[in-house]
Scaffold this active site. Structure first.
Site, PDB file in Angstrom:
ATOM      1  N   LYS A 126       1.035  -0.383 -10.009  1.00 42.29           N
ATOM      2  CA  LYS A 126       0.577   0.684  -9.125  1.00 42.29           C
ATOM      3  C   LYS A 126      -0.629   1.312  -9.796  1.00 42.29           C
ATOM      4  O   LYS A 126      -0.540   1.742 -10.945  1.00 42.29           O
ATOM      5  CB  LYS A 126       1.660   1.758  -9.033  1.00 42.29           C
ATOM      6  CG  LYS A 126       2.285   1.861  -7.691  1.00 42.29           C
ATOM      7  CD  LYS A 126       3.203   3.049  -7.664  1.00 42.29           C
ATOM      8  CE  LYS A 126       4.432   2.697  -6.865  1.00 42.29           C
ATOM      9  NZ  LYS A 126       5.395   3.786  -6.798  1.00 42.29           N
ATOM     10  N   ASP A 148      13.892  11.399  -2.142  1.00 47.16           N
ATOM     11  CA  ASP A 148      13.181  10.602  -1.137  1.00 47.16           C
ATOM     12  C   ASP A 148      13.896   9.262  -0.958  1.00 47.16           C
ATOM     13  O   ASP A 148      13.266   8.209  -0.912  1.00 47.16           O
ATOM     14  CB  ASP A 148      11.723  10.396  -1.588  1.00 47.16           C
ATOM     15  CG  ASP A 148      10.839   9.911  -0.445  1.00 47.16           C
ATOM     16  OD1 ASP A 148      11.300   9.908   0.713  1.00 47.16           O
ATOM     17  OD2 ASP A 148       9.690   9.507  -0.718  1.00 47.16           O
ATOM     18  N   VAL A 151      -0.635  -1.429  -4.385  1.00 50.50           N
ATOM     19  CA  VAL A 151       0.333  -2.012  -5.323  1.00 50.50           C
ATOM     20  C   VAL A 151      -0.026  -3.493  -5.462  1.00 50.50           C
ATOM     21  O   VAL A 151      -0.222  -4.175  -4.464  1.00 50.50           O
ATOM     22  CB  VAL A 151       1.781  -1.863  -4.813  1.00 50.50           C
ATOM     23  CG1 VAL A 151       2.769  -2.426  -5.819  1.00 50.50           C
ATOM     24  CG2 VAL A 151       2.103  -0.401  -4.514  1.00 50.50           C
ATOM     25  N   GLU A 160       0.876  -1.165   0.000  1.00 52.24           N
ATOM     26  CA  GLU A 160       0.000   0.000   0.000  1.00 52.24           C
ATOM     27  C   GLU A 160       0.913   1.215   0.000  1.00 52.24           C
ATOM     28  O   GLU A 160       1.712   1.392   0.919  1.00 52.24           O
ATOM     29  CB  GLU A 160      -0.864  -0.046   1.271  1.00 52.24           C
ATOM     30  CG  GLU A 160      -1.908   1.038   1.387  1.00 52.24           C
ATOM     31  CD  GLU A 160      -3.092   0.820   0.445  1.00 52.24           C
ATOM     32  OE1 GLU A 160      -3.581  -0.323   0.366  1.00 52.24           O
ATOM     33  OE2 GLU A 160      -3.498   1.804  -0.202  1.00 52.24           O
ATOM     34  N   GLY A 161       0.846   2.007  -1.034  1.00 57.07           N
ATOM     35  CA  GLY A 161       1.674   3.210  -1.083  1.00 57.07           C
ATOM     36  C   GLY A 161       0.850   4.396  -0.631  1.00 57.07           C
ATOM     37  O   GLY A 161      -0.327   4.259  -0.295  1.00 57.07           O
ATOM     38  N   GLU A 162       1.493   5.548  -0.657  1.00 53.77           N
ATOM     39  CA  GLU A 162       0.809   6.764  -0.239  1.00 53.77           C
ATOM     40  C   GLU A 162      -0.387   7.070  -1.140  1.00 53.77           C
ATOM     41  O   GLU A 162      -1.366   7.656  -0.723  1.00 53.77           O
ATOM     42  CB  GLU A 162       1.835   7.902  -0.325  1.00 53.77           C
ATOM     43  CG  GLU A 162       1.471   9.109   0.472  1.00 53.77           C
ATOM     44  CD  GLU A 162       2.486  10.220   0.246  1.00 53.77           C
ATOM     45  OE1 GLU A 162       2.084  11.370   0.316  1.00 53.77           O
ATOM     46  OE2 GLU A 162       3.678   9.915  -0.021  1.00 53.77           O
TER      47      GLU A 162
HETATM   48  P1  AMP Z   1       5.180   2.466  -2.904  1.00 46.71           P
HETATM   49  O1  AMP Z   1       3.826   2.930  -3.304  1.00 46.71           O
HETATM   50  O2  AMP Z   1       6.145   2.485  -4.047  1.00 46.71           O
HETATM   51  O3  AMP Z   1       5.700   3.150  -1.671  1.00 46.71           O
HETATM   52  O4  AMP Z   1       5.032   0.915  -2.538  1.00 46.71           O
HETATM   53  C1  AMP Z   1       4.367   0.455  -1.394  1.00 46.71           C
HETATM   54  C2  AMP Z   1       4.748  -0.992  -1.135  1.00 46.71           C
HETATM   55  O5  AMP Z   1       4.347  -1.824  -2.242  1.00 46.71           O
HETATM   56  C3  AMP Z   1       6.244  -1.245  -0.992  1.00 46.71           C
HETATM   57  O6  AMP Z   1       6.704  -1.044   0.305  1.00 46.71           O
HETATM   58  C4  AMP Z   1       6.395  -2.691  -1.424  1.00 46.71           C
HETATM   59  O7  AMP Z   1       6.080  -3.560  -0.353  1.00 46.71           O
HETATM   60  C5  AMP Z   1       5.309  -2.830  -2.494  1.00 46.71           C
HETATM   61  N1  AMP Z   1       5.888  -2.609  -3.840  1.00 46.71           N
HETATM   62  C6  AMP Z   1       6.036  -1.430  -4.505  1.00 46.71           C
HETATM   63  N2  AMP Z   1       6.625  -1.604  -5.697  1.00 46.71           N
HETATM   64  C7  AMP Z   1       6.876  -2.931  -5.806  1.00 46.71           C
HETATM   65  C8  AMP Z   1       7.511  -3.754  -6.810  1.00 46.71           C
HETATM   66  N3  AMP Z   1       8.008  -3.220  -7.945  1.00 46.71           N
HETATM   67  N4  AMP Z   1       7.596  -5.078  -6.577  1.00 46.71           N
HETATM   68  C9  AMP Z   1       7.122  -5.612  -5.417  1.00 46.71           C
HETATM   69  N5  AMP Z   1       6.534  -4.902  -4.444  1.00 46.71           N
HETATM   70  C10 AMP Z   1       6.406  -3.583  -4.618  1.00 46.71           C
END
Ligand code: AMP
Length: 447
Positions: free
Chosen positions: A221, A311, A208, A202-204
């Protein structure tokens, strides 16, 4: 016939199927991505590697086209028809020549938060107030939309309650259609070929997912909100320019009401979780140095491209199935680091001059890299334990820095301190850091 010579590493997209290859030729299907290894003696023939099957073989340049980097200038827009706050008369002036269905959307000056859809019809311009109520948009209070993109798509297919179906957008000057540009440059993927599987994070800005694109495991995403999606396009444009084994690779994007960013899948998740869930008993010191080295290599590449990440933190480093660390989340990465608001700064990772004067540079990334090293050697502890953000801000500006993590090699702690020099000019470049970590790596035993 392509006249341009392609160098090693150039990414190409197959224009057609080549499923019955002759001896030494590469097998591929339309839409597959191939990386050029080298040109051969024969004109128009290259040795290439298939990104998905990893097979190598010969290809003809006629069968593929080069994937181009997206230029972010003029701005890519998901909503090129959106003109922001302009007056009604101004909109009337812009909608030339008068063709039925030529349209734009503007922000209402009189009714804050509302929009106006302006449509040419029978040599005139009709203005429809778009009411924003309870996070939804409507013109007739019968058909409701989540966002402007949704609304425009609907009225391009249906006349509904307006004078004519929308036909042609009037683009705002200085913008170009994201969809057109991404498609032209070969970055637009096909939704029909994408399988979305379970959520992995889960991103901001949203969830995901893990998924599959033409047989390759991918991360997806999904950004639903039009305004956020618009700002993510900048991230995407940056990612089309960069290619490095220690940077998470963009495979492409899908635009279908919402934005989907498709990247390589990093099976072991974020570095911070990797460190926290395994800890000292499982991860050897050499592996910590290896992670430090890999991140540094990725950052050296960004440094060489004059890109500032802004970041850099262990939460934004992802680990592949092969246990390789790659830098991700270029959300804030900008070729021009001058204009940004600083409300959302990750204070504990941000260099003093960036906190105080908004001065971001490769050297402010070096500061963050020092914090990231501290996270690595403390197995994912949050930095500045038990200190409030305000305290960190105040104390760091007067030269305070963290103590060494427990059992951290003195040489690595000394690197951290060099990244935390108050004067950005005294901090080492990533290239220099890399050389030092490489030595450290060589002299550390695997255990
Ligand atoms: P983010 O929105 O990029 O901060 O991603 C949130 C979380 O999603 C991360 O902490 C990972 O656990 C997972 N995630 C993001 N991008 C990837 C990726 N390319 N492959 C696997 N997991 C991902």
């Amino acid at each position: 016939m392509n006249t341009k010579a392609w160098g090693p590493g150039t990414q190409c997209i197959a224009k057609c199927d080549h499923t019955k290859p002759k001896l030494n030729e590469l097998r591929f299907e339309k839409g597959d991505i191939l990386t050029i290894i080298e040109a051969t003696q024969n004109k128009g023939q290259y040795r290439a590697k298939h990104n998905k099957t990893c097979e190598e073989g010969l290809i003809s340049s006629n069968a593929v086209r080069e994937r181009e980097a997206i230029r972010a200038d003029p701005a890519l827009s998901l909503m090129p028809w959106f003109h922001g706050k302009i007056s009604g008369p101004n909109a009337v002036q812009l909608l030339q020549p008068r063709e039925n269905g030529l349209f734009l959307v503007r922000e209402s000056i009189r009714h804050q938060g509302d929009y106006v859809l302006c449509v040419c019809y029978q040599n005139d311009v009709v203005h429809y107030r778009v009411i924003y109520q309870e996070k939804k948009l409507t013109i007739d209070e019968e058909t409701w939309f989540c966002n402007l993109i949704d609304m425009v798509e609907y009225y391009m297919k249906n006349q509904g309650a307006i004078c004519t179906q929308l036909v042609k957008p009037k683009p705002k000057e200085g913008t170009k259609s994201a969809e057109k540009e991404l498609s032209k440059a070969g970055w637009l993927l096909d939704m029909a070929k994408l399988k979305i599987e379970e959520q992995v994070g889960e991103g901001e800005f949203g969830a995901v997912y893990k998924g599959d694109y033409m047989g390759q495991t991918v991360a997806i995403k999904n950004i639903k909100c039009d305004v956020t999606a618009q700002s993510f396009l900048a991230e995407t444009a940056v990612m089309t320019k960069i290619q490095h084994k220690n940077l998470v690779r963009l495979l492409g994007v899908i635009l279908q009401n919402e934005l989907y960013i498709v990247t390589e899948f990093m099976g072991k998740g974020s570095l911070v979780n990797y460190l926290r869930t395994r800890g000292r008993t499982v991860i050897a010191e050499k592996q910590l140095i290896q992670f430090s080295y890999e991140v540094c290599e990725g950052m050296e590449y960004l440094e060489s491209k004059k890109l500032v990440h802004r970041d850099l933190a262990a939460r934004n480093i992802l680990i592949s199935d092969e246990i390789v660390a790659k830098v991700s989340d270029f959300g804030l990465a900008k070729a021009d680091p001058k204009k940004e608001d600083n409300a959302k700064l990750p204070v504990k990772w941000t260099a003093p001059e960036a906190l105080k004067q908004n001065k971001f540079s490769t050297k402010s990334d070096v500061w963050s890299y020092g914090i990231l090293l501290w996270e690595i050697f403390s197995f994912g502890k949050p930095p500045y334990p038990r200190m409030s953000l305000k305290d960190v801000k105040d104390k760091v500006l007067t030269g305070y820095h963290m103590e060494s993590p427990e059992e951290c090699p003195a040489s690595m702690y000394s690197l951290m301190k060099s990244c935390w020099e108050l004067d950005p000019g005294k901090r080492p470049a990533f290239k220099k850091l890399k050389g030092k970590i490489e030595k450290e790596l060589r002299s550390t035993k695997a255990d």
